[in-house]
Design a protein around this motif. Structure first.
Motif, mmCIF file in Angstrom:
data_model
loop_
_atom_site.group_PDB
_atom_site.id
_atom_site.type_symbol
_atom_site.label_atom_id
_atom_site.label_comp_id
_atom_site.label_asym_id
_atom_site.label_seq_id
_atom_site.Cartn_x
_atom_site.Cartn_y
_atom_site.Cartn_z
ATOM 1 N N ILE A 87 0.837 -1.200 0.000
ATOM 2 C CA ILE A 87 0.000 0.000 0.000
ATOM 3 C C ILE A 87 0.870 1.247 0.000
ATOM 4 C CG2 ILE A 87 -1.557 1.339 1.479
ATOM 5 C CD1 ILE A 87 -2.786 -1.431 2.275
ATOM 6 N N LYS A 88 1.939 1.184 0.768
ATOM 7 C CA LYS A 88 2.864 2.317 0.804
ATOM 8 C C LYS A 88 3.456 2.556 -0.582
ATOM 9 C CE LYS A 88 7.523 3.279 2.206
ATOM 10 N NZ LYS A 88 8.667 2.736 2.923
ATOM 11 N N GLU A 89 3.779 1.450 -1.264
ATOM 12 C CA GLU A 89 4.362 1.595 -2.598
ATOM 13 C C GLU A 89 3.377 2.222 -3.591
ATOM 14 O OE1 GLU A 89 5.634 -2.369 -3.215
ATOM 15 O OE2 GLU A 89 7.363 -2.133 -1.866
ATOM 16 N N MET A 90 2.082 2.064 -3.291
ATOM 17 C CA MET A 90 1.067 2.696 -4.141
ATOM 18 C C MET A 90 1.053 4.209 -3.976
ATOM 19 S SD MET A 90 -2.269 0.335 -3.457
ATOM 20 C CE MET A 90 -3.394 1.678 -3.843
ATOM 21 N N GLY A 91 1.751 4.699 -2.959
ATOM 22 C CA GLY A 91 1.761 6.137 -2.713
ATOM 23 C C GLY A 91 0.805 6.568 -1.632
ATOM 24 N N VAL A 92 0.466 5.640 -0.732
ATOM 25 C CA VAL A 92 -0.391 5.993 0.394
ATOM 26 C C VAL A 92 0.483 6.081 1.644
ATOM 27 C CG1 VAL A 92 -2.383 5.316 1.794
ATOM 28 C CG2 VAL A 92 -2.340 4.791 -0.649
ATOM 29 N N THR A 93 0.375 7.175 2.335
ATOM 30 C CA THR A 93 1.103 7.337 3.595
ATOM 31 C C THR A 93 0.322 6.608 4.690
ATOM 32 O OG1 THR A 93 1.736 9.497 2.779
ATOM 33 C CG2 THR A 93 2.139 9.059 5.098
ATOM 34 N N VAL A 94 1.050 5.920 5.573
ATOM 35 C CA VAL A 94 0.378 5.089 6.562
ATOM 36 C C VAL A 94 0.785 5.509 7.973
ATOM 37 C CG1 VAL A 94 0.023 2.735 7.413
ATOM 38 C CG2 VAL A 94 0.300 3.136 4.968
ATOM 39 N N LEU A 95 -0.219 5.664 8.843
ATOM 40 C CA LEU A 95 0.042 5.839 10.268
ATOM 41 C C LEU A 95 -0.586 4.633 10.948
ATOM 42 C CD1 LEU A 95 1.053 7.655 12.588
ATOM 43 C CD2 LEU A 95 -1.178 8.743 12.617
ATOM 44 N N ILE A 96 0.228 3.907 11.709
ATOM 45 C CA ILE A 96 -0.242 2.619 12.215
ATOM 46 C C ILE A 96 -0.049 2.524 13.726
ATOM 47 C CG2 ILE A 96 1.997 1.635 11.507
ATOM 48 C CD1 ILE A 96 0.714 -1.032 11.196
ATOM 49 N N VAL A 97 -1.063 2.023 14.425
ATOM 50 C CA VAL A 97 -0.927 1.670 15.836
ATOM 51 C C VAL A 97 -0.794 0.163 15.875
ATOM 52 C CG1 VAL A 97 -2.185 1.391 17.981
ATOM 53 C CG2 VAL A 97 -2.220 3.580 16.838
ATOM 54 N N GLU A 98 0.218 -0.348 16.565
ATOM 55 C CA GLU A 98 0.365 -1.796 16.566
ATOM 56 C C GLU A 98 1.122 -2.253 17.802
ATOM 57 O OE1 GLU A 98 -1.035 -4.261 14.452
ATOM 58 O OE2 GLU A 98 -0.255 -5.239 16.244
ATOM 59 N N HIS A 99 0.720 -3.411 18.301
ATOM 60 C CA HIS A 99 1.408 -3.989 19.453
ATOM 61 C C HIS A 99 2.495 -4.967 19.035
ATOM 62 C CE1 HIS A 99 -0.362 -2.319 22.964
ATOM 63 N NE2 HIS A 99 -1.594 -2.499 22.512
ATOM 64 N N ASP A 100 2.336 -5.531 17.845
ATOM 65 C CA ASP A 100 3.287 -6.539 17.377
ATOM 66 C C ASP A 100 4.601 -5.844 17.001
ATOM 67 O OD1 ASP A 100 4.772 -8.350 15.797
ATOM 68 O OD2 ASP A 100 2.927 -9.494 15.436
ATOM 69 N N MET A 101 5.596 -5.938 17.913
ATOM 70 C CA MET A 101 6.834 -5.174 17.754
ATOM 71 C C MET A 101 7.604 -5.552 16.501
ATOM 72 S SD MET A 101 7.311 -2.738 19.494
ATOM 73 C CE MET A 101 5.739 -2.281 20.158
ATOM 74 N N SER A 102 7.623 -6.852 16.191
ATOM 75 C CA SER A 102 8.431 -7.233 15.034
ATOM 76 C C SER A 102 7.812 -6.665 13.760
ATOM 77 C CB SER A 102 8.547 -8.762 14.951
ATOM 78 O OG SER A 102 7.270 -9.331 14.789
ATOM 79 N N LEU A 103 6.466 -6.640 13.709
ATOM 80 C CA LEU A 103 5.787 -6.041 12.557
ATOM 81 C C LEU A 103 6.146 -4.564 12.443
ATOM 82 C CD1 LEU A 103 3.611 -6.146 10.285
ATOM 83 C CD2 LEU A 103 1.932 -5.571 12.029
#
Lengths: 296, 254, 359
Positions: free
Chosen positions: B197-213
């Motif tokens: 999705i990022k490569e499509m040119g969409v900026t992403v803001l993500i909340v996540e608990h999975d540290m490795s991700l």
């Protein structure tokens, strides 16, 4: 307007206010344990009055009232067991429609049993014309009965919820149903109990007020709307605030006939209901922040 | 240039200061992650940015335009789309219909044209359908386009929700714990999709608990604790930041 | 354009014609009167179906909108403006061609609003009222929404009941027939019975087409999204407040138009049309039809109103609707026509539980 007339209006307002408060408390008891607004609440009041009038033909007044309250309580329990108990997580819309349906069926049933005639219990003490003078104001003894019996009922309910085991269990259920169940409380029985209590207090109110306001098969609807207005005004679920709100609405209504034709008396209280719902649905004494977090 | 500029954002619930004077920016075409222990205010911050909650104070500048205090539908029409921590699909609609809702901001037929079924509304409807199917194809979920959303497996629902957000063609995509409740294989799939999705040119803001991700995919990471920003840096620096280790990673070790 | 989309409409039109022919050949043309009335009530019901079934917003006050339409149109077409003809406002109406002169039974002259003008004004007023009420009311949810709309309905009821120029308990009568254009009039005269049946049915068919178009469009999808998860719909760019309000107004307009025309058809309107029981009855029929099922609502609207108007339920009329409401909501909350109907009963026997989502 002279001061005597002012007090007459005030007393009339307090009397009606007391009844509204009792109906509102009936709403609150069921709402607290189930999250349901029982649209058939007004019908409990009507049934109380109607059954008592009929019973009074066969037995003295106190036992007629006792019988009416008991029968209405049994009906309340039956309604819960037959129509509510076995539904698994019903949607709010579904519960609204079911209780509306119940109110219609009870009302129509009453119409077929008792007809359209207007009935009333006799005055508990004295007659229609007897009055007691308190400081120059003449009030009917029945008014004292209404206010007295209602106050006792409210106090008794309070004691029940605070100092008895089933009362505490019901409060536990309303605070957190799942946690209460984990503590071994039967949430379902508590819901039945809430219907029983609510039917009982409604029926009692119907009995004491019927000498003044009379009772007819369809007198429940109007009372239910007023009671709901009061419950909202005080903040849904808050019974002590409902008492204060009931007095406010009763007095306001009583004095409203100075400025408005009597035919529009109901319009006033419903307009208040709408206004409160629009500007402060958490009620006059409710917490806005907590209200916004509530689930429907 | 920063796509999203958040300045001194605050929000309290009663006495609890959920978000306290937080400032950060998200650069265009990057993935920025928001981490922090439970109750750090991450979801509140998300709700503020997406307009679900109005802030008490502070500003949110998106694409050079202030968007704070906007109702959610307006932030969405500005180009901010989001997913929810607990998947919020429209349960009684099909997966395709769910995604088609995402095209709402890119179509314009209102009540009267729709009621009269004017020919241009059919063309628009057709475009909505084609574009939605295309996005579902891109995420590899075309197979259950016709299934009712409520009937899908949890992992599939997550991807449908992602497709719905993507259908908005957002400039900024907010993902609230996209991997929550997913198994390792599904998490890896989500990670792959987010990078795509990022490569499509969409900026992403993500909340996540999975540290490795988070460490894998993000370009920058913000760390929140008790509503305040602790750190804001590239992943490697975050991993070495002693404050972060003490407050956040330290808890995991304990 | 796919043809099969219009197949149900063709079926509906055939059914309407078939019913008329049936009454003609069985010599029961008198039933057309009740059928016509049922058609107008069905118009209210399909409008409410969009609001309740699709947008998911309950209204216990739709009889209020019906009554607003009926009463305003009845009032404007029956109140005599002749004594005020010199008033500037009245002469302005007169110049605008909104008024017409009529003679009553005794040859006295009376100046009324033309039914067309009255109809337009009634609908316009309904739109204004619906916007004013809907704006704040639709912010509410669940019980609060139900009670607020109920409150609105009661206010309308109390006002028409307590206001002398609305005829108080007697209502308004002697409402003239509504000449839509020469040769086509809405009135209860038996000479135009067939014509009126087709006017009413035609209006219902038009209503169904419009609403089907809406349901199958971007807007219909957005409404269902609001019903499913309102906050998610908002986050996807759906202006939920606006859409709910517009749907509310749309359904109010359907109710109002039905009120206007039925009043002309019956030649009058009484306060019972505004009563809470009427509103509840509309809700009941939408529920029986299956909430989000326009065809179900239409079918049940025709059927139950017809049975009720023909007096099949006797003095148990309201009780029947109350009982139906309870039974449907207990056992078939998806409506009679849904595949999952009576899941509750099946459940009792099979002892499996399936959780139902919160609405």
């Amino acid at each position: 307007m002279n001061i005597e007339l002012f007090f007459q209006y005030l007393v009339a307002g307090l009397t009606y206010g007391t009844i509204y408060a009792i109906v509102a408390i009936g709403f609150n008891i069921i709402y607290n344990t189930t999250g349901i607004i029982n649209f058939a609440q007004g019908e409990f009041v009507m049934l109380g009055g109607m059954i008592a009038v009929t019973m009074n033909k066969f037995m003295p007044l106190p036992s007629a009232i006792l019988a009416a309250v008991t029968l209405t309580m049994i009906l309340g329990a039956l309604i819960e067991i037959v129509f509510i108990r076995w539904l698994v997580k019903p949607s709010v819309l579904r519960m609204i429609i079911i209780t509306i349906g119940l109110s219609i069926v009870i009302r129509e049933g009453a119409l077929h049993i008792w007809g359209e005639s207007v009935r009333a219990l006799p005055y508990f003490t004295g007659t229609e014309v007897s009055s007691i003078a308190i400081g120059g104001v003449f009030i009917s003894p029945q008014v004292l009965w209404v206010i007295g019996v209602s106050s006792i009922a409210v106090v008794a309910l309070n004691l029940f919820f605070n100092y008895t085991l089933p009362g505490r269990q019901m409060r536990a259920c309303s605070a957190n149903r799942d946690a209460a169940r984990l503590c071994g409380i039967s949430a379902k029985n508590m819901v039945t109990l809430s219907f029983v209590l609510s039917a009982g207090i409604g029926a009692l109110a119907g009995c004491v007020v019927s000498p003044i306001t009379y009772v007819q098969y369809d007198s429940g609807t109007g009372l239910a709307i007023k009671g709901f207005t009061v419950a909202i005004l005080g903040g849904l679920g808050n019974s002590m605030a409902a008492v204060a709100a009931g007095m406010m609405l009763g007095i306001l209504e009583s004095f409203s006939i100075w400025v408005m034709p009597t035919a529009y008396k109901d319009v006033i209280s419903i307009a208040i209901l709408l206004l409160i719902l629009f500007v402060r649905p958490s009620g006059l004494f409710g917490n806005k922040e907590a209200f916004s977090l509530k689930e429907f | 240039m920063a796509l999203l500029e958040v300045k001194d954002l605050s929000r309290a619930f009663g006495g609890l200061q959920a978000v306290n004077k937080v400032s950060f920016s998200v650069k265009k075409d990057t993935i920025k992650a928001l981490i922090g222990p439970n109750g750090a205010g991450k979801t509140t911050l998300f709700n503020l940015v997406s307009g679900m909650l109005p802030p008490d104070s502070g500003s949110i500048i998106f694409n050079g335009e202030p968007v704070h205090g906007f109702p959610p539908y307006r932030t969405a029409s500005k180009g901010i789309a989001r997913t929810f921590q607990h998947v919020k699909l429209f349960p009684r609609m099909t997966a395709l219909e769910n995604v088609m809702i995402g095209r709402h901001t890119h179509s314009k037929a209102e009540f009267i044209p729709c009621m009269l079924s004017l020919p241009w509304t059919w063309r628009e409807e057709k475009q909505i359908r084609v574009k939605s199917l295309e996005i579902m194809g891109f995420l590899g979920i075309s197979a259950f386009a016709g299934n009712e959303a409520a009937s899908l497996a949890y992992g599939q629902q997550r991807i449908v929700e992602l497709a719905r957000a993507l259908a908005c063609e957002p400039a900024l995509l907010l993902l609230d714990e996209p991997a929550a409740g997913l198994n390792m294989r599904e998490t890896a799939e989500i990670a792959r999709l987010i990078t795509k999705i990022k490569e499509m040119g969409v900026t992403v803001l993500i909340v996540e608990h999975d540290m490795s991700l988070v460490m894998d995919i993000s370009d920058e990471i913000i760390v929140l604790s008790y509503g305040e920003k602790i750190a804001d840096d590239v992943p490697l620096a975050i991993q070495r930041n002693s404050e972060v280790i003490r407050i956040y990673l330290g808890e995991e070790d304990a | 354009m796919n043809f099969h989309k219009y197949l149900p409409i063709a079926a509906l039109i055939s059914a309407v014609i078939a019913i008329q022919l049936l009454t003609y050949f069985t010599g029961s043309a008198y039933m057309l009167t009740q059928l016509t009335m049922s058609a107008y009530y069905s118009l209210v019901i399909i409008g409410l179906c969009i609001l309740m079934g699709y947008a998911g917003q309950i209204s216990l006050g739709h009889a209020g909108f019906f009554a607003i339409g009926g009463y305003i149109s009845a009032f404007l077409t029956t109140c005599n403006l002749l004594p005020y003809r010199s008033h500037s406002l009245v002469s302005l109406f007169s110049k605008a061609g909104l008024l017409n002169m009529s003679e009553d039974l005794y040859g006295g002259q009376a100046l009324h609003f033309h039914p067309w003008a009255a109809c337009v004004m009634a609908v316009l007023f309904t739109i204004i009222a619906a916007y004013c009420i809907g704006g704040p009311v639709l912010k509410l949810k669940g019980h609060y929404l139900a009670m607020a709309t109920l409150g609105f309905g009661i206010i309308v009821y109390r006002i028409v009941l307590g206001t002398s120029f609305f005829g108080a308990a007697d209502g308004l009568s002697d409402v003239p027939s509504f000449v839509i254009f020469p040769g086509l009039e809405v009135s209860g005269k038996s000479s135009v019975r067939i014509q009126n049946y087709y006017i009413a049915s035609g209006l219902v068919i038009a209503g169904v087409i419009i609403l089907l178009n809406l349901i199958n469009s971007r807007i219909g999808r957005a409404l269902r999204a609001i019903h499913g998860a309102e906050d998610a719909a908002g986050a996807m760019g759906v202006n939920t407040a606006k859409y709910k309000l517009h749907t509310f107004v749309l359904s109010a307009v359907f109710a109002s138009i039905a009120g206007v025309l039925l009043t002309h058809y019956n030649g009058g309107i009484g306060p019972s049309e505004a009563s809470v029981m009427k509103s509840v009855r509309y809700v009941a029929i939408v529920a029986i039809g299956g909430m989000a099922n326009l065809w179900g609502a239409l079918l049940m609207g025709f059927l139950l109103n017809f049975l009720s108007l023909r007096g099949y339920f006797g003095s148990f009329d309201d009780a029947v609707f109350g009982s139906i409401l309870i039974i449907i909501m207990l056992f078939a909350p998806e409506g009679l026509l849904h595949k999952n109907s009576f899941r509750g009963i099946k459940k009792i026997f099979s002892h499996t539980t399936k959780e139902e989502g919160q609405a």
